[in-house]
Design a protein around this motif. Structure first.
Motif, PDB file in Angstrom:
ATOM      1  N   VAL A 158       0.790  -1.152   0.004  1.00  0.00           N
ATOM      2  CA  VAL A 158       0.036  -0.104  -0.123  1.00  0.00           C
ATOM      3  C   VAL A 158       0.772   1.316   0.087  1.00  0.00           C
ATOM      4  CG1 VAL A 158      -1.923   1.262   1.165  1.00  0.00           C
ATOM      5  CG2 VAL A 158      -1.587  -1.308   1.523  1.00  0.00           C
ATOM      6  N   THR A 159       0.647   2.029  -0.921  1.00  0.00           N
ATOM      7  CA  THR A 159       1.420   3.342  -0.882  1.00  0.00           C
ATOM      8  C   THR A 159       0.191   4.451  -0.448  1.00  0.00           C
ATOM      9  OG1 THR A 159       0.241   3.815  -3.160  1.00  0.00           O
ATOM     10  CG2 THR A 159       2.493   3.038  -3.133  1.00  0.00           C
ATOM     11  N   THR A 160       1.232   5.407   0.452  1.00  0.00           N
ATOM     12  CA  THR A 160       0.334   6.504   1.050  1.00  0.00           C
ATOM     13  C   THR A 160       0.795   7.854   0.727  1.00  0.00           C
ATOM     14  OG1 THR A 160       1.817   6.494   2.920  1.00  0.00           O
ATOM     15  CG2 THR A 160       0.183   4.711   2.893  1.00  0.00           C
ATOM     16  N   SER A 161       0.212   8.949   1.178  1.00  0.00           N
ATOM     17  CA  SER A 161       0.711  10.167   0.934  1.00  0.00           C
ATOM     18  C   SER A 161       0.604  11.125   2.219  1.00  0.00           C
ATOM     19  CB  SER A 161      -0.403  10.715  -0.198  1.00  0.00           C
ATOM     20  OG  SER A 161      -0.196  12.081  -0.429  1.00  0.00           O
ATOM     21  N   ARG A 162       1.665  12.309   2.068  1.00  0.00           N
ATOM     22  CA  ARG A 162       1.234  13.240   2.930  1.00  0.00           C
ATOM     23  C   ARG A 162       0.880  14.563   2.249  1.00  0.00           C
ATOM     24  NH1 ARG A 162       5.380  12.549   6.796  1.00  0.00           N
ATOM     25  NH2 ARG A 162       5.879  14.780   6.998  1.00  0.00           N
ATOM     26  N   GLU A 163       0.606  14.569   1.170  1.00  0.00           N
ATOM     27  CA  GLU A 163       0.218  15.611   0.155  1.00  0.00           C
ATOM     28  C   GLU A 163      -0.934  16.285   0.912  1.00  0.00           C
ATOM     29  OE1 GLU A 163      -0.268  16.519  -4.406  1.00  0.00           O
ATOM     30  OE2 GLU A 163      -1.964  15.495  -3.513  1.00  0.00           O
ATOM     31  N   GLY A 164      -0.883  17.732   1.268  1.00  0.00           N
ATOM     32  CA  GLY A 164      -2.140  18.488   1.717  1.00  0.00           C
ATOM     33  C   GLY A 164      -2.409  18.563   3.205  1.00  0.00           C
ATOM     34  N   LEU A 165      -1.484  17.635   3.869  1.00  0.00           N
ATOM     35  CA  LEU A 165      -1.664  17.651   5.398  1.00  0.00           C
ATOM     36  C   LEU A 165      -0.761  18.535   6.004  1.00  0.00           C
ATOM     37  CD1 LEU A 165      -1.616  13.718   5.709  1.00  0.00           C
ATOM     38  CD2 LEU A 165      -3.450  15.170   5.640  1.00  0.00           C
ATOM     39  N   ASP A 166      -1.528  19.366   6.937  1.00  0.00           N
ATOM     40  CA  ASP A 166      -0.806  20.306   7.836  1.00  0.00           C
ATOM     41  C   ASP A 166       0.359  20.000   8.849  1.00  0.00           C
ATOM     42  OD1 ASP A 166      -2.281  19.924   9.992  1.00  0.00           O
ATOM     43  OD2 ASP A 166      -3.891  21.508   9.509  1.00  0.00           O
ATOM     44  N   ALA A 167       1.117  20.693   9.447  1.00  0.00           N
ATOM     45  CA  ALA A 167       2.061  20.298  10.220  1.00  0.00           C
ATOM     46  C   ALA A 167       1.514  19.527  11.470  1.00  0.00           C
ATOM     47  CB  ALA A 167       2.921  21.413  10.645  1.00  0.00           C
ATOM     48  N   SER A 168       0.218  19.851  12.002  1.00  0.00           N
ATOM     49  CA  SER A 168      -0.190  19.232  13.081  1.00  0.00           C
ATOM     50  C   SER A 168      -0.733  18.221  12.834  1.00  0.00           C
ATOM     51  CB  SER A 168      -1.317  20.266  13.957  1.00  0.00           C
ATOM     52  OG  SER A 168      -2.469  20.432  12.591  1.00  0.00           O
ATOM     53  N   THR A 169      -1.181  17.917  11.534  1.00  0.00           N
ATOM     54  CA  THR A 169      -1.901  16.566  11.081  1.00  0.00           C
ATOM     55  C   THR A 169      -0.728  15.700  11.071  1.00  0.00           C
ATOM     56  OG1 THR A 169      -3.548  17.489  10.141  1.00  0.00           O
ATOM     57  CG2 THR A 169      -3.098  15.301   9.531  1.00  0.00           C
ATOM     58  N   LEU A 170       0.474  16.120  10.573  1.00  0.00           N
ATOM     59  CA  LEU A 170       1.446  15.283  10.121  1.00  0.00           C
ATOM     60  C   LEU A 170       2.242  14.596  11.681  1.00  0.00           C
ATOM     61  CD1 LEU A 170       3.112  16.866   7.115  1.00  0.00           C
ATOM     62  CD2 LEU A 170       2.080  14.614   7.178  1.00  0.00           C
ATOM     63  N   ALA A 171       2.049  15.605  12.563  1.00  0.00           N
ATOM     64  CA  ALA A 171       2.797  15.267  13.884  1.00  0.00           C
ATOM     65  C   ALA A 171       2.173  14.013  14.216  1.00  0.00           C
ATOM     66  CB  ALA A 171       2.779  16.386  14.828  1.00  0.00           C
ATOM     67  N   GLY A 172       0.760  13.866  14.040  1.00  0.00           N
ATOM     68  CA  GLY A 172      -0.137  12.964  14.593  1.00  0.00           C
ATOM     69  C   GLY A 172      -0.020  11.565  13.907  1.00  0.00           C
ATOM     70  N   GLN A 173       0.625  11.583  12.692  1.00  0.00           N
ATOM     71  CA  GLN A 173       0.771  10.312  11.668  1.00  0.00           C
ATOM     72  C   GLN A 173       2.148  10.362  11.200  1.00  0.00           C
ATOM     73  OE1 GLN A 173      -2.015  10.567   8.246  1.00  0.00           O
ATOM     74  NE2 GLN A 173      -3.190  11.909   9.583  1.00  0.00           N
ATOM     75  N   PRO A 174       3.301  10.447  11.786  1.00  0.00           N
ATOM     76  CA  PRO A 174       4.407  10.390  11.246  1.00  0.00           C
ATOM     77  C   PRO A 174       4.873   9.486  10.193  1.00  0.00           C
ATOM     78  CG  PRO A 174       4.545   9.539  13.522  1.00  0.00           C
ATOM     79  CD  PRO A 174       3.079   9.943  13.147  1.00  0.00           C
ATOM     80  N   LEU A 175       4.007   8.442   9.961  1.00  0.00           N
ATOM     81  CA  LEU A 175       4.321   7.475   8.804  1.00  0.00           C
ATOM     82  C   LEU A 175       3.487   7.861   7.700  1.00  0.00           C
ATOM     83  CD1 LEU A 175       4.115   4.049  11.096  1.00  0.00           C
ATOM     84  CD2 LEU A 175       6.349   5.214   9.876  1.00  0.00           C
ATOM     85  N   ALA A 176       2.810   8.891   7.580  1.00  0.00           N
ATOM     86  CA  ALA A 176       2.298   9.376   6.204  1.00  0.00           C
ATOM     87  C   ALA A 176       3.443   9.424   5.245  1.00  0.00           C
ATOM     88  CB  ALA A 176       1.495  10.557   6.449  1.00  0.00           C
ATOM     89  N   GLY A 177       2.907   8.825   4.063  1.00  0.00           N
ATOM     90  CA  GLY A 177       4.119   8.690   2.913  1.00  0.00           C
ATOM     91  C   GLY A 177       4.842   7.661   2.907  1.00  0.00           C
ATOM     92  N   ALA A 178       4.781   6.632   4.044  1.00  0.00           N
ATOM     93  CA  ALA A 178       5.560   5.400   3.958  1.00  0.00           C
ATOM     94  C   ALA A 178       4.778   4.372   2.989  1.00  0.00           C
ATOM     95  CB  ALA A 178       5.640   4.854   5.166  1.00  0.00           C
ATOM     96  N   LEU A 179       5.294   3.244   2.755  1.00  0.00           N
ATOM     97  CA  LEU A 179       4.788   2.050   2.271  1.00  0.00           C
ATOM     98  C   LEU A 179       4.581   1.214   3.144  1.00  0.00           C
ATOM     99  CD1 LEU A 179       6.514   3.552  -0.242  1.00  0.00           C
ATOM    100  CD2 LEU A 179       5.812   1.165  -1.400  1.00  0.00           C
ATOM    101  N   PHE A 180       3.299   0.567   3.030  1.00  0.00           N
ATOM    102  CA  PHE A 180       2.971  -0.679   4.054  1.00  0.00           C
ATOM    103  C   PHE A 180       2.718  -1.875   3.452  1.00  0.00           C
ATOM    104  CE2 PHE A 180       1.946   3.451   5.820  1.00  0.00           C
ATOM    105  CZ  PHE A 180       1.993   3.454   7.421  1.00  0.00           C
TER     106      PHE A 180
END
Length: 300
Positions: free
Chosen positions: A255-277
């Motif tokens: 599974v591919t994932t994306s960080r696109e469009g996520l703000d800093a506070s959202t990314l802080a809660g999901q640090p694996l955004a953009g990883a492959l699973f």
């Protein structure tokens, strides 16, 4: 209904990972980082993805599909198609929307059982009805297959090639069309699944060997397995908001994932955004079908 949990298998985080394809000839996964214009090759060993090589173009890349002769990949890049050789050489091919590169881009492209490529164009502003789906035919020509789409996305065929499943993320729909593998002509459309964007919509898809659709839910933190009538049979949970696409390596779902469009506070809660699973789902799926058509050596 069965439940699974996918684990991260990559060290790198992609801004907008998409278009995973399992290349059975090279025994590798290839995927793209769309807006970075990057094509990434990975070896899958011991349950982890190890980088093999990356290529970067000067435009967005929506997907990379292997060529039948094993020499490289057909890219849906910018508003058209580009050949990428293993040594990094690129060759401009057909432009599906000449002069419209500032407003449109390719978003996804998948090869049918005969070796055609079906690709979707979308507007950067995702305006409803501003995109369309084209077929890159075996003779090198390009024709419109589905007009007036919004976010033309995942595409997959059943094993006989007589049904094409396709998602429009902008409309929140997953549909099935009758399909003639001999001519690439579409038949009647029926709706398989419709979801509200607040709950996650079908993005990239893949079919397993039992004929069921696995759909990454953009905005839904999960991947669904549905049968051809839309009944949900299984769910794969992920710790990120934006799963983008799926591919099979045997019984492993990648599974591919994306960080696109996520703000800093959202990314802080999901640090694996953009990883492959990855997760073993207990049912296999086919590798990527290669492109078998002609590749004209000029931009037309």
């Amino acid at each position: 209904m069965r439940s699974f949990v996918a684990d991260p298998v990559s060290e790198d985080l992609l801004e907008h990972g998409e278009g995973p394809r399992w290349d059975a000839v090279r025994d590798e996964l290839v995927c793209v980082d769309i807006m970075a214009g990057a094509v990434h090759r990975w070896a899958f060993r011991g349950g982890r993805l190890a980088p093999v090589r990356s290529y970067v173009l000067d435009r967005p890349v929506g997907a990379a599909n292997p060529l039948a002769d094993g020499s490289g990949w057909l890219l849906a890049a910018g508003t058209g198609f580009v050949r990428l050789d293993e040594d990094g050489t690129t060759t401009e091919l057909v432009d599906a929307a000449p002069g419209r590169g500032e407003v449109l881009r390719m978003n996804e492209a998948v090869c049918d059982p005969a070796g055609r490529v079906v690709a979707g164009l979308m507007a950067y502003d995702t305006a409803p009805g501003s995109g369309w789906v084209v077929s890159g035919d075996l003779d090198g020509g390009v024709r419109t297959l589905i007009p007036r789409t919004t976010i033309a996305n995942g595409t997959a065929w059943d094993s006989e090639g007589t049904t094409m499943f396709w998602s429009d993320s902008g409309e929140g729909t997953l549909a099935a069309f009758g399909y003639d593998p001999a001519t690439g002509a579409l038949g009647a459309r029926r709706e398989v699944l419709r979801r509200d964007r607040a709950d996650g919509v079908a993005d990239g898809i893949a079919l397993d060997d039992d004929g069921c659709v696995w759909a990454a839910l953009w905005g839904g933190r999960s991947v669904l397995r549905v049968n051809p009538t839309g009944e949900v049979l299984a769910v794969v949970d992920l710790p990120v908001d934006q799963p983008s696409a799926v591919a099979f390596a045997g019984t492993t779902l990648l599974v591919t994932t994306s960080r696109e469009g996520l703000d800093a506070s959202t990314l802080a809660g999901q640090p694996l955004a953009g990883a492959l699973f990855a997760v073993d789902v207990g049912v296999s799926g086919p590798p990527a079908r290669p492109f078998r058509g002609e590749l004209p050596e000029r931009l037309v």
